[in-house]
Motif scaffolding. Sequence first.
Motif, short mmCIF file in Angstrom:
data_model
loop_
_atom_site.label_atom_id
_atom_site.label_comp_id
_atom_site.label_asym_id
_atom_site.label_seq_id
_atom_site.Cartn_x
_atom_site.Cartn_y
_atom_site.Cartn_z
N LYS A 7 -16.15 10.07 -5.88
CA LYS A 7 -16.34 8.70 -6.39
C LYS A 7 -16.17 7.72 -5.23
N THR A 8 -17.10 6.77 -5.11
CA THR A 8 -16.99 5.75 -4.06
C THR A 8 -16.63 4.40 -4.68
N TYR A 9 -15.96 3.56 -3.92
CA TYR A 9 -15.57 2.23 -4.38
C TYR A 9 -15.38 1.33 -3.17
N LYS A 10 -15.53 0.04 -3.35
CA LYS A 10 -15.35 -0.92 -2.27
C LYS A 10 -14.07 -1.71 -2.50
N GLY A 11 -13.43 -2.11 -1.41
CA GLY A 11 -12.19 -2.87 -1.56
C GLY A 11 -11.78 -3.53 -0.26
N ARG A 12 -10.69 -4.27 -0.36
CA ARG A 12 -10.04 -4.88 0.80
C ARG A 12 -8.63 -4.32 0.91
N GLY A 13 -8.10 -4.30 2.11
CA GLY A 13 -6.76 -3.77 2.28
C GLY A 13 -6.03 -4.41 3.44
N MET A 18 -4.93 10.61 11.36
CA MET A 18 -3.78 9.82 10.97
C MET A 18 -3.84 9.50 9.49
N VAL A 19 -2.67 9.22 8.92
CA VAL A 19 -2.57 8.74 7.54
C VAL A 19 -2.30 7.24 7.63
N VAL A 20 -3.11 6.47 6.92
CA VAL A 20 -2.99 5.01 6.92
C VAL A 20 -2.55 4.57 5.52
N TYR A 21 -1.47 3.81 5.46
CA TYR A 21 -0.99 3.25 4.19
C TYR A 21 -1.46 1.80 4.09
N LEU A 22 -2.16 1.50 3.03
CA LEU A 22 -2.70 0.16 2.81
C LEU A 22 -2.16 -0.44 1.52
N LEU A 23 -2.01 -1.76 1.51
CA LEU A 23 -1.91 -2.50 0.26
C LEU A 23 -3.34 -2.94 -0.05
N THR A 24 -3.88 -2.49 -1.18
CA THR A 24 -5.28 -2.76 -1.49
C THR A 24 -5.43 -3.64 -2.72
N ASP A 25 -6.58 -4.30 -2.81
CA ASP A 25 -6.86 -5.11 -4.00
C ASP A 25 -7.33 -4.25 -5.16
N THR A 26 -7.81 -3.06 -4.88
CA THR A 26 -8.37 -2.20 -5.93
C THR A 26 -7.37 -1.25 -6.57
N GLY A 27 -6.33 -0.88 -5.81
CA GLY A 27 -5.41 0.13 -6.35
C GLY A 27 -3.98 0.03 -5.87
N GLY A 28 -3.52 -1.19 -5.54
CA GLY A 28 -2.16 -1.33 -5.06
C GLY A 28 -1.96 -0.60 -3.74
N ARG A 29 -0.82 0.03 -3.58
CA ARG A 29 -0.57 0.78 -2.34
C ARG A 29 -1.26 2.13 -2.41
N ARG A 30 -2.01 2.45 -1.36
CA ARG A 30 -2.72 3.72 -1.30
C ARG A 30 -2.64 4.29 0.11
N ARG A 76 8.17 -0.67 2.74
CA ARG A 76 9.41 -0.18 2.14
C ARG A 76 9.55 -0.58 0.67
N LEU A 77 9.05 -1.77 0.32
CA LEU A 77 9.37 -2.33 -1.00
C LEU A 77 8.28 -2.17 -2.04
N VAL A 78 7.03 -2.11 -1.62
CA VAL A 78 5.93 -2.03 -2.59
C VAL A 78 5.50 -0.58 -2.74
N LYS A 79 5.79 0.01 -3.88
CA LYS A 79 5.48 1.42 -4.13
C LYS A 79 4.40 1.61 -5.19
N GLU A 80 4.07 0.53 -5.92
CA GLU A 80 3.18 0.66 -7.06
C GLU A 80 1.77 1.04 -6.63
N SER A 81 1.16 1.94 -7.40
CA SER A 81 -0.22 2.34 -7.15
C SER A 81 -1.18 1.70 -8.16
N GLU A 82 -0.74 0.58 -8.74
CA GLU A 82 -1.59 -0.19 -9.64
C GLU A 82 -1.94 -1.51 -8.96
N PRO A 83 -3.16 -2.01 -9.17
CA PRO A 83 -3.54 -3.27 -8.52
C PRO A 83 -2.70 -4.45 -9.00
N ASP A 84 -2.35 -5.32 -8.08
CA ASP A 84 -1.64 -6.55 -8.38
C ASP A 84 -2.37 -7.65 -7.60
N SER A 85 -3.30 -8.29 -8.25
CA SER A 85 -4.18 -9.24 -7.56
C SER A 85 -3.42 -10.42 -6.98
#
Length: 241
Positions: A2-8, A21-33, A105-114
């Motif tokens: 599945k493909t999707y577009k987003g910002r991070g 490398m593993v990159v941790y992003l805060l994203t607009d589509t899925g929270g932290r990923r 450290r503080l944002v663990k949620e994998s749900e979007p928070d616009s």
Amino acid sequence: MKTYKGRGVVLHTLKYGDSSMVVYLLTDTGGRRSYMVQGVRSRNGRGSKLALFQPMFPVEFEGLESSRQQMHRFKEVQGGFVLQSLPFDVRKSTMALFMAEVLYRLVKESEPDSQLFDFVWESIGALDSMEEGVANFHLWFLVNLSRFLGFYPGNEYMPGAWFDACEGSYTVQKPPHATVMTPENARLMNDFVECDVRCLAEIGLNRTQRSAFLEALLAYYGYHLDAIHAVQSVRILQEVF
């Protein structure tokens, strides 16, 4: 896949093997990923992508999600907007390192928070374009980030009030416990709540006042979110500011 577009926004990276490398992003589509990026350290010309994944750098991407793979991947990734000064100004890059670690450290949620994402995205732009008041930016960021983490000040400021960090409210009487901000720091809390980010230079603080207020903020955060104590870049921040 599945493909999707987003910002991070880049929060953290970890080396994986010799060239990935593993990159941790805060994203607009899925929270932290977390994203697996392969070949980023290779010598075949693709190493330039490494420059995209610096603390707090904004990116736009097309992601790949597979039920067979635990981490997401990028089909395409590029800078979200051009940073004019943040990568070249040691004060701003130090600030970005601190902001990224706090969010990691503080944002663990994998749900979007616009609302949280928009605040963080706009904060990067504000820091990048700022000419005066940079030394106060981390204080403004922490005070206003608390709104999205659930413990923003819950009542209106009263001149001379203390700030009860347990209750998250201003109070005329000194609370009967130690988790409290002095009237001076309570006033600063309100100043940063009310101050437009473009006017931070108007809050005149010396190094001692800035350090004392940061310690009070970290104690406030620590009461509500113990993970703040793991943030290592506080020491670097205090050396610069």
